[in-house]
Design a protein around this motif. Structure first.
Motif, PDB file in Angstrom:
ATOM      1  N   TRP A 164      48.119  49.075  38.973  1.00 55.14           N
ATOM      2  CA  TRP A 164      46.614  48.663  38.494  1.00 55.14           C
ATOM      3  C   TRP A 164      46.937  47.419  37.676  1.00 55.14           C
ATOM      4  O   TRP A 164      46.107  46.667  37.971  1.00 55.14           O
ATOM      5  N   GLU A 185      42.064  46.532  50.829  1.00 56.52           N
ATOM      6  CA  GLU A 185      41.665  46.056  49.327  1.00 56.52           C
ATOM      7  C   GLU A 185      40.320  46.449  48.892  1.00 56.52           C
ATOM      8  O   GLU A 185      39.238  46.437  49.539  1.00 56.52           O
ATOM      9  N   ARG A 200      45.058  55.482  45.388  1.00 53.26           N
ATOM     10  CA  ARG A 200      44.920  54.242  44.768  1.00 53.26           C
ATOM     11  C   ARG A 200      46.483  53.991  44.319  1.00 53.26           C
ATOM     12  O   ARG A 200      47.028  54.850  44.208  1.00 53.26           O
ATOM     13  N   ALA A 222      47.176  45.409  41.326  1.00 51.22           N
ATOM     14  CA  ALA A 222      47.361  45.999  42.545  1.00 51.22           C
ATOM     15  C   ALA A 222      45.621  46.670  42.759  1.00 51.22           C
ATOM     16  O   ALA A 222      45.366  47.595  41.658  1.00 51.22           O
ATOM     17  N   ARG A 223      45.055  46.669  43.906  1.00 51.76           N
ATOM     18  CA  ARG A 223      43.712  46.933  44.256  1.00 51.76           C
ATOM     19  C   ARG A 223      43.643  47.543  45.586  1.00 51.76           C
ATOM     20  O   ARG A 223      42.502  47.753  46.153  1.00 51.76           O
ATOM     21  N   TRP A 224      44.566  48.037  45.995  1.00 56.29           N
ATOM     22  CA  TRP A 224      44.810  48.692  47.473  1.00 56.29           C
ATOM     23  C   TRP A 224      44.367  49.772  47.354  1.00 56.29           C
ATOM     24  O   TRP A 224      44.202  50.765  46.323  1.00 56.29           O
ATOM     25  N   TYR A 225      43.837  50.369  48.643  1.00 56.62           N
ATOM     26  CA  TYR A 225      43.470  51.861  48.901  1.00 56.62           C
ATOM     27  C   TYR A 225      44.225  52.356  50.132  1.00 56.62           C
ATOM     28  O   TYR A 225      44.644  51.545  50.905  1.00 56.62           O
ATOM     29  N   ASP A 279      37.707  43.997  40.608  1.00 55.99           N
ATOM     30  CA  ASP A 279      39.054  43.603  40.111  1.00 55.99           C
ATOM     31  C   ASP A 279      39.107  43.815  38.527  1.00 55.99           C
ATOM     32  O   ASP A 279      40.356  44.085  37.994  1.00 55.99           O
ATOM     33  N   SER A 338      52.149  46.090  46.495  1.00 58.08           N
ATOM     34  CA  SER A 338      51.817  45.746  47.636  1.00 58.08           C
ATOM     35  C   SER A 338      51.402  46.695  48.110  1.00 58.08           C
ATOM     36  O   SER A 338      51.718  47.974  47.846  1.00 58.08           O
ATOM     37  N   ALA A 339      50.562  46.851  48.972  1.00 63.54           N
ATOM     38  CA  ALA A 339      49.841  47.816  49.841  1.00 63.54           C
ATOM     39  C   ALA A 339      50.753  48.432  50.814  1.00 63.54           C
ATOM     40  O   ALA A 339      51.715  47.936  51.477  1.00 63.54           O
TER      41      ALA A 339
END
Length: 275
Positions: free
Chosen positions: A140, A85, A134, A144-147, A91, A45-46
């Motif tokens: 990943w 995101e 990241r 997970a693809r948050w920044y 992705d 989670s971000a």
């Protein structure tokens, strides 16, 4: 007499630090030191926007970070000013791909100016900078693809602490004349060899203006053309900034193809001045 001074220098501001770290792929792990929050290490989670942390020079060289948060009312060296995101097109991208690095860079760079309430010229001349993080490689792989974009009050030499931030940073540069403590100056005989310091400290050079050397969508014209244009434009710009002085010294910082492709179309102009 107008005297130009050497062209290139190491800025402490946002563009230099962040782009230098843009394609950093080594040292990805957050480590397990005393200040690491185990819950953040492999978080899918971000993270939270607005969180503050005490980061050091080692932390900002890494691509991921799990340092414990602290109250923003206490001493801190980093504030998370943006979280989001990455584009869905990434992705299936490789964790350390250039596409991922560039997407994170652009997202944080755009949010940086908005957070500070500043235009492009001011953010290129401030000691404030940022670093993006990241998820861990393990997170990943779990999707997970948050920044996370963290604001910093400048860079530091090895073995020294990062400068502390004020309690609130939103809109910090929203002024026709931002406070000197947040703007970059140089102490030394030339722009290229000067030590970069906040303009509130004694200095010999000030990053006074920026000039545009290209438009969005234009192909990179080459180093020589950019340098010549920067020299000419900065000479005129600094003359005007110094109230059209006849005898003055100026310097300039111009950027190369990598920065151009990341979106930069400006060079920085420096005036020889103690003010």
């Amino acid at each position: 007499m107008v005297r130009g001074v050497l062209r290139m220098c190491a800025l402490t501001g946002a563009f230099a630090l962040s782009l230098a770290a843009l394609l950093l792929t080594s040292g990805c792990g957050p480590g397990l030191g005393a200040d690491v929050d185990p819950d953040q290490v492999d978080a899918v989670s971000a993270p939270s926007r607005g969180a503050c942390r005490v980061l050091d020079a080692h932390d900002v060289r890494l691509t991921t970070n799990a340092t414990r948060t602290v109250s923003c009312s206490k001493r801190h060296t980093a504030e998370t000013y943006a979280v989001g995101e990455l584009p869905a097109a990434l992705d299936h991208a490789a964790y350390d791909s250039e596409e991922v690095a560039l997407a994170g860079y652009r997202a944080c760079n755009d949010a940086f100016a908005e957070h500070l309430g500043a235009d492009e010229s001011v953010v290129m001349r401030t000691v404030l900078t940022w670093r993006w993080f990241r998820p861990s490689e393990k997170a990943w792989k779990k999707g997970a693809r948050w920044y996370r974009c963290d604001l910093l009050a400048g860079t530091t030499a090895a073995g020294h602490d990062l400068p502390a931030l004020p309690r609130r940073t939103e809109g910090l540069l929203h002024s026709s004349k931002p406070a000197d403590r947040w703007m970059v100056c140089g102490r030394g005989p030339s722009v290229s060899t000067s030590r970069k310091v906040p303009c509130s400290r004694p200095h010999d050079w000030r990053a006074a203006t920026t000039i545009k050397v290209g438009e969005p969508g234009e192909a990179y014209p080459g180093d020589r053309e950019i340098e010549v244009k920067t020299h000419e434009y900065c000479r005129t710009s600094i003359s005007a900034w110094l109230n059209y002085a006849v005898d003055f010294q100026f310097g300039y910082t111009w950027f190369h193809k990598d920065e151009w492709e990341a979106g930069n179309r400006r060079s920085v102009c420096w005036a020889r001045t103690e003010k």
